[in-house]
Design a protein around this motif. Structure first.
Motif, PDB file in Angstrom:
ATOM      1  N   LEU A 164       0.815  -1.204   0.152  1.00 49.63           N
ATOM      2  CA  LEU A 164       0.067  -0.047  -0.128  1.00 49.63           C
ATOM      3  C   LEU A 164       0.839   1.237   0.098  1.00 49.63           C
ATOM      4  CD1 LEU A 164      -2.874   1.276   0.237  1.00 49.63           C
ATOM      5  CD2 LEU A 164      -2.546   1.373   2.751  1.00 49.63           C
ATOM      6  N   PHE A 165       1.866   1.251   0.747  1.00 50.48           N
ATOM      7  CA  PHE A 165       2.970   2.459   1.000  1.00 50.48           C
ATOM      8  C   PHE A 165       3.510   2.744  -0.344  1.00 50.48           C
ATOM      9  CE2 PHE A 165       6.713   4.258   1.524  1.00 50.48           C
ATOM     10  CZ  PHE A 165       6.831   5.053   2.604  1.00 50.48           C
ATOM     11  N   LEU A 166       3.825   1.738  -1.312  1.00 52.88           N
ATOM     12  CA  LEU A 166       4.465   2.008  -2.321  1.00 52.88           C
ATOM     13  C   LEU A 166       3.399   2.569  -3.657  1.00 52.88           C
ATOM     14  CD1 LEU A 166       6.937  -0.873  -2.504  1.00 52.88           C
ATOM     15  CD2 LEU A 166       7.478   1.588  -2.286  1.00 52.88           C
ATOM     16  N   GLU A 167       2.265   1.544  -3.405  1.00 50.94           N
ATOM     17  CA  GLU A 167       1.241   2.007  -4.316  1.00 50.94           C
ATOM     18  C   GLU A 167       0.886   3.543  -4.481  1.00 50.94           C
ATOM     19  OE1 GLU A 167      -2.241  -0.728  -4.097  1.00 50.94           O
ATOM     20  OE2 GLU A 167      -3.473   0.801  -4.853  1.00 50.94           O
ATOM     21  N   LYS A 168       0.392   3.782  -3.015  1.00 52.71           N
ATOM     22  CA  LYS A 168       0.184   5.100  -2.790  1.00 52.71           C
ATOM     23  C   LYS A 168       0.927   6.321  -2.681  1.00 52.71           C
ATOM     24  CE  LYS A 168      -4.285   3.597  -2.916  1.00 52.71           C
ATOM     25  NZ  LYS A 168      -4.963   3.881  -3.950  1.00 52.71           N
ATOM     26  N   ARG A 169       2.288   5.860  -2.698  1.00 55.03           N
ATOM     27  CA  ARG A 169       3.229   6.885  -2.405  1.00 55.03           C
ATOM     28  C   ARG A 169       2.990   7.561  -1.114  1.00 55.03           C
ATOM     29  NH1 ARG A 169       6.478   7.769  -7.311  1.00 55.03           N
ATOM     30  NH2 ARG A 169       6.293   5.830  -8.129  1.00 55.03           N
ATOM     31  N   ALA A 170       2.765   6.651  -0.141  1.00 49.46           N
ATOM     32  CA  ALA A 170       2.453   7.367   1.252  1.00 49.46           C
ATOM     33  C   ALA A 170       3.681   7.570   2.006  1.00 49.46           C
ATOM     34  CB  ALA A 170       1.785   6.236   2.073  1.00 49.46           C
ATOM     35  N   SER A 171       3.630   8.452   3.007  1.00 50.34           N
ATOM     36  CA  SER A 171       4.781   8.795   3.908  1.00 50.34           C
ATOM     37  C   SER A 171       4.654   7.986   5.221  1.00 50.34           C
ATOM     38  CB  SER A 171       4.535  10.406   4.425  1.00 50.34           C
ATOM     39  OG  SER A 171       4.688  11.209   3.172  1.00 50.34           O
ATOM     40  N   CYS A 172       3.522   7.318   5.474  1.00 55.97           N
ATOM     41  CA  CYS A 172       3.419   6.440   6.313  1.00 55.97           C
ATOM     42  C   CYS A 172       2.176   5.525   6.459  1.00 55.97           C
ATOM     43  CB  CYS A 172       3.372   7.269   7.778  1.00 55.97           C
ATOM     44  SG  CYS A 172       2.898   6.460   9.202  1.00 55.97           S
ATOM     45  N   VAL A 173       2.389   4.223   6.714  1.00 54.75           N
ATOM     46  CA  VAL A 173       1.105   3.293   6.872  1.00 54.75           C
ATOM     47  C   VAL A 173       1.380   2.541   8.201  1.00 54.75           C
ATOM     48  CG1 VAL A 173       0.056   1.326   5.859  1.00 54.75           C
ATOM     49  CG2 VAL A 173       1.020   2.742   4.394  1.00 54.75           C
ATOM     50  N   LEU A 174       0.183   2.722   8.841  1.00 55.57           N
ATOM     51  CA  LEU A 174       0.079   2.037  10.194  1.00 55.57           C
ATOM     52  C   LEU A 174      -0.740   0.921  10.099  1.00 55.57           C
ATOM     53  CD1 LEU A 174      -0.897   5.590  11.878  1.00 55.57           C
ATOM     54  CD2 LEU A 174       1.498   4.246  12.122  1.00 55.57           C
ATOM     55  N   ALA A 175      -0.372  -0.100  11.028  1.00 56.34           N
ATOM     56  CA  ALA A 175      -1.397  -1.242  11.244  1.00 56.34           C
ATOM     57  C   ALA A 175      -2.305  -0.876  12.516  1.00 56.34           C
ATOM     58  CB  ALA A 175      -0.623  -2.446  11.743  1.00 56.34           C
TER      59      ALA A 175
END
Ligand code: UTP
Length: 310
Positions: A164-175
Motif C-alpha cells: 500500500l505504501f508504494l502503491e499510494k506513495r504514502a509517507s506512513c502506513v500504520l497497522a
C-alpha cells in the motif's frame, strides 16, 4: 545504462520493494519487573520461543532482508540469541539430536542483523531516530519488539502495508486494531477518514486518550512503514512530560503537513499480542502454549484440572 533510463521519472523510493526493518528493543520494561530487572522483556518466552524471535520470523516471512535492533544496556542476550553457536551445534550434532538442531535453525534466517544502542531510554521516537543512517534514503518498516501479530506470528499485514505504501506513495502506513472503547487510554489512537476501501486515511492521532476524547477505537498495533521523512519530524518533536520523544507526535506532524498517512486494520486472525504488561503476557503465553502442536493437548488437560480445583 540505456538512454531510456534518462527519461524515467525520478521516484522518491529508489527500490520498489521495502527490505529493511527497525526493531526497537531498548525500553526498560518496567511494567514487567522483576522479570525484566536484568533481562530484556523481548527475550521472555511465549510458549517455546522468545518474543523477539517471533517478531524476526514474521518480518522475514513478509520479505524483510535486513533488520536493525535498537538495543540498550542489559540487551546483549538478543544479539546472542540470533548468533551462531558452534559449541552448542557441535554438541547436538555429536549426540545426534537433530530435532534440537532444528530448534536452533532460526539462526540461519535469511536476513542480516544489525545492532545499535539507544544511549538513554528517551522513548520510542528517540529509539527510531537511532536508525536514521541504517534507513538512509529508503522507506522502512518498524516492528515493536514486544508485540507479536497473529497466533505464532502468522500475520502478513506488513506485506500488505509495504504494498500500500508504494502503491499510494504514502509517507506512513500504520497497522491498527479495534480495541474496546474503554481501553483507548493505553494506546495511540487514530482519527480516520473512511474512504470505503481496504485502508483508511489518517487525519490525526491522539496518544493514550481518555475514552471520552478518543477520536475512534482504532489503536496503533505495533507495525509501521515510514518514509525517511519521519526523521525530520522526529527532530521537530518536543519531549513529553516524562522527557520521552513520542513517535505518535512525529506522525501527527506528517498529518498536519498534509502528507499521506494511511492505516490498515488487522484481521481478527492477526490480532496483536502485546506482552508489555503481565495480564497480557500471561494470556499470550497460555494461548500459544495451548496451540503448541506437540504439548498443547496435554497442557489443556493440566489447565482444565487446575481450573476445576476449588
Ligand atoms: P514500551 O512503550 O512498552 O516501553 O515500548 P518500555 O520502556 O519498554 O516498557 P515500560 O513502559 O517501562 O513497561 C514499546 C517498544 O519500544 C521499545 C521497547 O523496547 C518496546 O519494544 N522502546 C521503548 C525503546 O526501544 N526505547 C525506549 O526508549 C522506549
Amino acid at each position: 545504462m540505456s538512454l531510456f533510463a534518462f527519461y524515467l521519472p525520478r521516484i522518491h523510493y529508489s527500490r520498489l520493494v521495502i527490505k529493511s526493518a527497525i526493531v526497537p528493543v531498548a525500553g526498560h520494561g518496567t511494567r514487567l519487573l522483576p522479570a525484566t530487572k536484568s533481562q530484556p522483556k523481548e527475550m521472555l518466552p511465549v510458549a517455546r520461543k522468545p518474543i523477539v524471535q517471533y517478531v524476526a520470523e514474521e518480518l522475514v516471512q513478509n520479505g524483510i532482508e535486513q533488520i536493525l535492533f535498537v538495543t540498550g544496556r542489559n540487551k546483549a542476550s538478543i544479539e546472542n540469541h540470533f548468533d551462531f553457536d558452534p559449541e552448542l551445534t557441535n554438541t547436538l550434532t555429536a549426540a545426534n539430536k537433530h530435532d534440537l538442531l532444528n530448534e536452533i535453525g532460526f539462526v540461519d534466517l535469511p536476513a542480516q542483523f544489525f545492532y545499535t544502542r539507544q544511549k538513554m531510554q528517551k522513548g520510542l521516537g528517540d529509539a527510531l531516530a537511532c536508525g536514521e543512517r541504517f534507513a538512509g534514503e529508503e522507506a522502512f518498516v518498524v516492528a515493536l519488539g514486544d508485540s507479536i501479530l497473529g497466533l505464532h506470528a502468522s500475520s502478513r499485514v506488513v506485506s500488505r502495508m509495504t504494498e500500500l505504501f508504494l502503491e499510494k506513495r504514502a509517507s506512513c502506513v500504520l497497522a491498527v486494531e479495534e480495541v474496546p472503547p474503554t481501553e483507548t487510554r493505553h494506546y495511540g489512537v487514530i482519527r480516520p477518514e473512511d474512504n470505503g476501501g481496504d485502508h483508511l486515511r489518517v487525519v490525526d492521532l491522539v496518544e493514550k486518550p481518555d475514552p471520552r476524547d478518543a477520536p475512534s477505537n482504532l489503536a496503533i498495533a505495533g507495525r509501521y512503514v515510514f518514509s525517511p521523512l519521519i526523521f525530520d519530524m522526529l527532530r521537530r518533536v518536543k519531549p513529553d512530560k516524562r522527557g520521552e520523544i513520542q513517535v505518535t507526535d512525529a506522525i501527527r506532524l506528517l498529518c498536519e503537513e498534509g502528507k499521506r498517512v494511511l492505516a490498515i486494520k488487522l484481521t481478527p486472525e492477526e490480532r496483536r499480542y502485546d506482552i508489555g504488561n503481565f495480564p497480557s503476557y500471561f494470556e499470550t503465553f497460555v494461548e500459544f502454549a495451548l496451540a503448541d502442536p506437540a504439548y498443547g493437548a496435554e497442557f489443556r488437560l493440566v489447565l482444565e484440572r487446575l481450573l476445576a480445583k476449588k
